[in-house]
Enzyme design. Sequence first.
Site, PDB file in Angstrom:
ATOM      1  N   LYS A 126       3.114 -13.715   6.472  1.00  6.56           N
ATOM      2  CA  LYS A 126       3.325 -14.731   5.448  1.00  6.56           C
ATOM      3  C   LYS A 126       4.846 -14.910   5.289  1.00  6.56           C
ATOM      4  O   LYS A 126       5.398 -14.904   4.186  1.00  6.56           O
ATOM      5  CB  LYS A 126       2.652 -14.237   4.145  1.00  6.56           C
ATOM      6  CG  LYS A 126       2.543 -15.253   3.052  1.00  6.56           C
ATOM      7  CD  LYS A 126       1.597 -16.375   3.335  1.00  6.56           C
ATOM      8  CE  LYS A 126       1.696 -17.433   2.258  1.00  6.56           C
ATOM      9  NZ  LYS A 126       1.266 -18.760   2.661  1.00  6.56           N
ATOM     10  N   TYR A 130       0.815  -1.217   0.000  1.00  6.94           N
ATOM     11  CA  TYR A 130       0.000   0.000   0.000  1.00  6.94           C
ATOM     12  C   TYR A 130       0.848   1.266   0.000  1.00  6.94           C
ATOM     13  O   TYR A 130       0.310   2.376  -0.025  1.00  6.94           O
ATOM     14  CB  TYR A 130      -0.898   0.045   1.247  1.00  6.94           C
ATOM     15  CG  TYR A 130      -2.074  -0.871   1.156  1.00  6.94           C
ATOM     16  CD1 TYR A 130      -1.892  -2.248   1.175  1.00  6.94           C
ATOM     17  CD2 TYR A 130      -3.367  -0.383   1.058  1.00  6.94           C
ATOM     18  CE1 TYR A 130      -2.971  -3.105   1.098  1.00  6.94           C
ATOM     19  CE2 TYR A 130      -4.445  -1.234   0.981  1.00  6.94           C
ATOM     20  CZ  TYR A 130      -4.244  -2.591   1.002  1.00  6.94           C
ATOM     21  OH  TYR A 130      -5.305  -3.430   0.926  1.00  6.94           O
ATOM     22  N   ASP A 163      -2.395 -17.518   5.958  1.00  8.32           N
ATOM     23  CA  ASP A 163      -3.434 -18.402   5.400  1.00  8.32           C
ATOM     24  C   ASP A 163      -4.019 -19.293   6.490  1.00  8.32           C
ATOM     25  O   ASP A 163      -5.227 -19.531   6.548  1.00  8.32           O
ATOM     26  CB  ASP A 163      -2.913 -19.231   4.223  1.00  8.32           C
ATOM     27  CG  ASP A 163      -1.476 -19.673   4.369  1.00  8.32           C
ATOM     28  OD1 ASP A 163      -0.686 -18.944   5.000  1.00  8.32           O
ATOM     29  OD2 ASP A 163      -1.129 -20.753   3.885  1.00  8.32           O
ATOM     30  N   ASP A 189      -6.028  -6.065   5.803  1.00 10.48           N
ATOM     31  CA  ASP A 189      -7.158  -5.619   4.992  1.00 10.48           C
ATOM     32  C   ASP A 189      -8.085  -6.806   4.715  1.00 10.48           C
ATOM     33  O   ASP A 189      -9.303  -6.752   4.940  1.00 10.48           O
ATOM     34  CB  ASP A 189      -6.621  -5.033   3.677  1.00 10.48           C
ATOM     35  CG  ASP A 189      -7.661  -4.175   2.979  1.00 10.48           C
ATOM     36  OD1 ASP A 189      -8.756  -4.018   3.516  1.00 10.48           O
ATOM     37  OD2 ASP A 189      -7.372  -3.673   1.879  1.00 10.48           O
TER      38      ASP A 189
END
Length: 413
Positions: free
Chosen positions: A226, A159, A280, A304
């Site tokens: 992640k 972002y 995940d 988000d």
Amino acid sequence: MGYQKIKVPADGTKIVIADGKPSIPGNPIIPYIEGDGIGRDITLAMKKTVDAAVAKSYGGKRKIVWMEIYAGEKANELYGSYLPDETIEALRDFVIAIKGPLTTPIGKGFRSLNVSIRQILDLYACVRPVRYFKGTPSPLVKPELLDIVLFRENTEDVYAGIEWESGSDDAKEVINFINQKFDFNIREESGIGIKPMSEFASRRLMRKGIEYALANNRKSVTIVHKGNIMKFTEGAFNNWCKKEAAENFRDVIVLEEELNQLYGGKLPEGKVLVNDRIADSMFQQLLLRPDEYDVLVTPNLNGDYLSDSAAAMVGGLGMAPGSNIGDYLAVFEATHGTAPKYANMDKVNPGSLILSSVLMLRYMGWGEAADLIEKGIDATILKKTVTYDLARQIENAKEVKTSEFADEICGNM
Ligand code: NAP
């Protein structure tokens, strides 16, 4: 204060920073941005609800003095700019503000007005609590087990806005440089985006998450990342967050590996568990074992996705509040967009913005008024008197307008 269009009310007092925190007078001036599309309807409902809760909680001793400031389409009409300088100045000067949703002007030089506000004011923590209100339709069997507060990093990650369009000279130059210098083989026609993540930004977010957990008697802070794939960005985020916990909160936190080694698997009273989960897996965990999670600290993109997904588990975006908080400055906001097809129809659910005002009242230390609003919402939903979005999912519900929903909440406080 020399504003061009903003009228500073004479009967209010400015919030100032004293001893490192906002000092709240009995009659604070709170700037609000109405917002585009459905913004006007939900802002009216929010202000009415807050005024009723404050009056009921404190008699005449406390009162919010609202001050309109402008962004989005209304600002463009008034100033010829979607985000006027004096709006940013007022957000800075008055410390705490609340806003409705804003249309992203396409091709007008802004990636997004919301992202701009967050970045200009360095509102680095996007804080979104997600919890269940009894009676709200939910796809979960036991939605009441979900009660989390998400701290999403607001200034970095993909972002940050460092992108080059496929085929542009800049993209080609970046691709050639990377391919030659680092012996990669990025396709020539690729678009390119850069994902910066720093120790500074990761640690200050984690600090906010742990401080929140300690102040609100929350049991754990989970770092979501992640890092198994993106080792030097997301993996580093995890390491930096843990470093912050270990260096600045050693006496009050327990790392997951220490829980069994030192405490027989049982968290000692008054301590906060710090653990981490791969992003995940976190989506699965929230669905399957929501009660094991409390405060989540995430990079920008993961947060988000995760916050909208969590909101869906307890009734959707219409009921999901949000806030953007820096060292002191705070802007509270509805998490959904402007839903233009419903603009000025007095139809949509004002719950997200009203619950954002609950966060704002708690941030101000006006917990009694915040509790009253939550009580009003609880009772209103239990009575099945709800706006269209909830009514279409609840059997035998009575559908009411935005303004009527606010009246019901006030009546049920
Ligand atoms: P949206 O405005 O959030 O609306 C999508 C759908 O969500 C609506 O059609 C409606 O669903 C439902 N919804 C949203 N708010 C609701 C509410 N208060 N009560 C009940 N249902 C609600 O998303 P969008 O259509 O993708 O975006 C429209 C504009 O908003 C874009 O310009 C976007 O950039 C902007 N935006 C702003 C913000 C922000 O200011 N924070 C955030 C996101 C998007 P149904 O159609 O099923 O009734």
